[in-house]
Write a protein that holds these residues in place. Structure first.
Motif, PDB file in Angstrom:
ATOM      1  N   THR A  31     -52.203   5.602 -10.459  1.00  0.00           N
ATOM      2  CA  THR A  31     -50.822   6.113 -10.455  1.00  0.00           C
ATOM      3  C   THR A  31     -50.199   6.085  -9.073  1.00  0.00           C
ATOM      4  N   VAL A  32     -50.987   5.908  -8.030  1.00  0.00           N
ATOM      5  CA  VAL A  32     -50.483   6.013  -6.668  1.00  0.00           C
ATOM      6  C   VAL A  32     -49.608   4.807  -6.322  1.00  0.00           C
ATOM      7  N   ALA A  33     -48.560   5.023  -5.539  1.00  0.00           N
ATOM      8  CA  ALA A  33     -47.651   3.944  -5.143  1.00  0.00           C
ATOM      9  C   ALA A  33     -48.363   2.965  -4.214  1.00  0.00           C
ATOM     10  N   LYS A  34     -47.998   1.703  -4.323  1.00  0.00           N
ATOM     11  CA  LYS A  34     -48.627   0.686  -3.494  1.00  0.00           C
ATOM     12  C   LYS A  34     -47.649  -0.458  -3.254  1.00  0.00           C
ATOM     13  N   ALA A  35     -47.585  -0.905  -2.008  1.00  0.00           N
ATOM     14  CA  ALA A  35     -46.786  -2.081  -1.645  1.00  0.00           C
ATOM     15  C   ALA A  35     -47.747  -3.191  -1.235  1.00  0.00           C
ATOM     16  N   ASP A  36     -47.641  -4.330  -1.888  1.00  0.00           N
ATOM     17  CA  ASP A  36     -48.547  -5.445  -1.590  1.00  0.00           C
ATOM     18  C   ASP A  36     -48.061  -6.291  -0.427  1.00  0.00           C
ATOM     19  N   HIS A  37     -46.761  -6.204  -0.122  1.00  0.00           N
ATOM     20  CA  HIS A  37     -46.212  -6.931   1.020  1.00  0.00           C
ATOM     21  C   HIS A  37     -44.945  -6.198   1.467  1.00  0.00           C
ATOM     22  N   PHE A  38     -44.347  -6.650   2.553  1.00  0.00           N
ATOM     23  CA  PHE A  38     -43.255  -5.914   3.179  1.00  0.00           C
ATOM     24  C   PHE A  38     -42.040  -5.774   2.261  1.00  0.00           C
ATOM     25  N   PHE A  39     -41.803  -6.757   1.378  1.00  0.00           N
ATOM     26  CA  PHE A  39     -40.614  -6.713   0.525  1.00  0.00           C
ATOM     27  C   PHE A  39     -40.918  -6.160  -0.863  1.00  0.00           C
ATOM     28  N   ASP A  40     -42.105  -5.568  -1.010  1.00  0.00           N
ATOM     29  CA  ASP A  40     -42.498  -5.024  -2.309  1.00  0.00           C
ATOM     30  C   ASP A  40     -41.982  -3.596  -2.477  1.00  0.00           C
ATOM     31  N   ILE A  41     -40.656  -3.464  -2.507  1.00  0.00           N
ATOM     32  CA  ILE A  41     -40.048  -2.125  -2.617  1.00  0.00           C
ATOM     33  C   ILE A  41     -39.153  -2.007  -3.843  1.00  0.00           C
TER      34      ILE A  41
END
Length: 613
Positions: free
Chosen positions: A477-487
């Motif tokens: 469930t935790v938030a995760k960004a795989d790259h800089f533009f993954d928002i």
């Protein structure tokens, strides 16, 4: 009076293209200085492993204390040293000194061999370089704000000085982006590096040689070495600058202070202005500024348990989206005054921090928020054995069972209640009805290791059973960004918006601050007078915020309780600011020396009759 009026008229005209270029250049140089300073903070753990870990614990603690002092405690002393120089010899040459000291210190950190090569000399030189960075930064802000304000048209000071206010945030953003880019490139293109200790291979518990990712081994030096290009650009820019008009005017009239520190802080009529600036403006600004940027980063990384890359990406995007607020609120302050905007930002922070930080937890880590809401956990202990775990340098030891229990639960982001037990009662942690005795931290050697390991395994197992996501690998469930533009995922976008709101509060309190402080002090002591309250407020009130917030949270058993520190200081500033700070500073000239203008033009209601106003 005629000379002053001529200057007032001249300053009220629109700025020329060259003047705008000078002010932009000043702001750009300050971005580089903040970039240099933040690099160490962002990479402190990696640098510590290179320079401090080979020492005994007591020695490591001394170095940790000195590194902390360099970052925060030294800054007000830099304000005194360079503030005095700025009032004596001029803004431009003091500017050049601070950028040289900061830039060269940062570059040398990138070159400095580690403990394995230079032994004790390496960490000592590192601490000296950090001290020099802190001193230079202490002199930089006051110089930048004073220089820009004294160039700006009288009715546009808030707008032009607001560009200076963006520099700290832009420096932080630049350091985060450079670190992310270098880390991704180095780790993706180079092999791990074998580790050695005293010339011998360093072996892990399994007997294999320890391998370190290349960024931690040597790649961390690249951002420091790259700062030499920023230094050269900054030097070139600052060498093109002219001295500030207000300083030149004062020098021509012969009204310079021969002892600016004594005049600024040794005379009550000026010292009380510094106290009102500190408690009625800067202290609240500092805690809101640190809460919205540094504590928010600490919170999502260490409390909400997002990984470091994701945390940096989310904060970086919130900075990108929110930074324009500095200029907006700085410009607005030219029309309605500095005071209402700064105090409104403090008041909004005090009113909204609890719901906003709770929303961040619920969005970023729903499993954690759900466990906190639905699991009853308590610590039963003799209250006399429980400490207030304030530990800003990381060197203090808390060995009582009560302290051990509370520290572990706080670091696991667990909400719990404290139960006062009779004296001599053993400390226990109760998780969903299961009581777990806490080991004695005064044990030594293998006995301590065994007791600690057994206790932590038992507590973690109980927390996992109760629903706490202790193992990050299993928390989907935790938030995760795989790259800089993954928002652009809903979860990440909501987090960016919540943290952008925190940045907007930062811009409210900080955008008009430079103009507000400059307008409170006469030209002859302006650099000294404004620098000290600014760096005491930000270096001490703001710099101690993370450690204070953690201690309050551990003491209370609530991960949000640490926000009370920022809220109380912000409310204090609102009250003192409403009573003692005037809202007429934006209407006064920085050139005027006529006493009859001082009451309605200064930033302080009972302005002293002093030459140079």
């Amino acid at each position: 009076m005629a000379v002053t009026e001529a200057h007032d008229i001249d300053r009220s005209r629109p700025m020329t293209r060259e003047e705008k270029k000078v002010i932009l250049a000043s702001s750009l140089g300050t971005v580089f200085e903040w970039y240099d300073f933040y690099l160490y903070g962002s990479l402190a753990a990696i640098i510590g492993a290179q320079f401090f870990t080979s020492f005994p614990e007591a020695t490591r603690n001394v170095f940790a204390l000195l590194a902390f002092a360099a970052g925060f405690i030294v800054r007000p002393f830099g304000a005194l040293v360079f503030g005095s120089l700025g009032d004596l010899v001029g803004r431009k040459y003091t500017f050049l000194m601070t950028i040289m000291i900061m830039g060269l210190s940062t570059f040398i950190v990138g070159l400095l061999p580690g403990y394995e090569s230079w032994g004790m000399a390496a960490p000592i030189i590192l601490i000296v370089l950090r001290m020099l960075q802190g001193l230079a930064l202490g002199g930089e802000y006051g110089g930048a704000a004073t220089y820009v304000a004294e160039h700006a048209p009288m009715n546009r000071r808030g707008y032009y000085t607001s560009w200076i206010q963006t520099t700290a945030t832009m420096g932080l953003l630049l350091s985060l982006v450079i670190i992310l880019l270098v880390q991704s490139y180095v780790n993706g293109n180079y092999e791990p590096v074998p580790q050695f200790s005293n010339g011998e291979p360093l072996l892990g518990p399994d007997g294999a040689q320890v391998m370190l990712e290349p960024f931690k081994a040597w790649g961390w030096r690249i951002p420091f070495l790259g700062s030499i290009f920023l230094l050269l650009i900054s030097l070139y820019i600052r060498l093109q600058m002219e001295e500030s008009p207000a300083f030149k005017h004062m020098k021509e009239e012969g009204t310079q202070s021969k002892a600016p520190l004594k005049e600024a802080f040794g005379q009550w009529k000026n010292a009380k202005i510094a106290l009102i600036a500190l408690f009625g403006l800067v202290a609240g600004q500092a805690v809101v500024w640190y809460s919205g940027q540094f504590y928010a980063l600490f919170f999502i990384n260490n409390v909400v348990k997002l990984d470091q890359f994701t945390s940096n990406v989310l904060v970086a995007w919130s900075l990108i989206l929110g930074t324009a607020g500095f200029v907006f609120f700085g410009s607005l302050s030219d029309r309605i005054g500095r005071k209402p905007i700064i105090l409104a930002g403090c008041a909004l922070a005090a009113l909204t921090y609890f719901p906003v930080f709770k929303a961040i937890t619920e969005t970023a880590n729903p499993a954690l928020a759900n466990a906190q809401a639905n699991t009853e956990i308590s610590v039963s202990a003799d209250p006399e054995t429980c400490s207030f775990q304030f530990n800003p340098t990381g060197t203090a030891k808390f060995t009582s069972p009560c302290d051990i229990a509370k520290a572990m639960l706080a670091k696991s982001s667990v909400n719990y209640t404290s139960v006062d037990a009779p004296a001599g009662t053993p400390t226990t942690v109760t998780i969903a009805g299961t009581a777990i005795p806490v080991y004695d931290g005064t044990l030594t050697g293998d006995e301590l290791k065994a007791a600690k390991s057994a206790y932590e395994k038992t507590v973690n197992a109980a927390l996992t059973t109760a629903g706490y996501p202790i193992d990050p690998k299993t928390n989907t469930t935790v938030a995760k960004a795989d790259h800089f533009f993954d928002i652009f995922k809903a979860q990440n976008m909501k987090l960016v918006l919540l943290m952008t709101y925190l940045i907007v509060l930062v811009t409210m309190v900080y955008g008009p601050m430079a103009a507000a402080l400059v307008e409170m002090f006469p030209t002859r002591i302006r650099y000294s007078g404004m620098s000290l309250p600014y760096h005491i407020g930000n270096g001490w009130f703001g710099g101690l915020l993370p450690a204070t917030a953690f201690a309050i949270s551990a003491q209370s058993g609530n991960i949000y309780a640490g926000l009370w520190y920022a809220i109380v200081v912000a409310v204090m500033t609102v009250v003192i600011g409403l009573i003692f700070v005037s809202n007429n500073g934006h209407r006064r000239s920085l050139f005027g020396d006529d006493p009859e203008h001082q009451v309605h033009q200064s930033g302080y209601k009972d302005a002293p009759d002093s030459k140079g106003w």
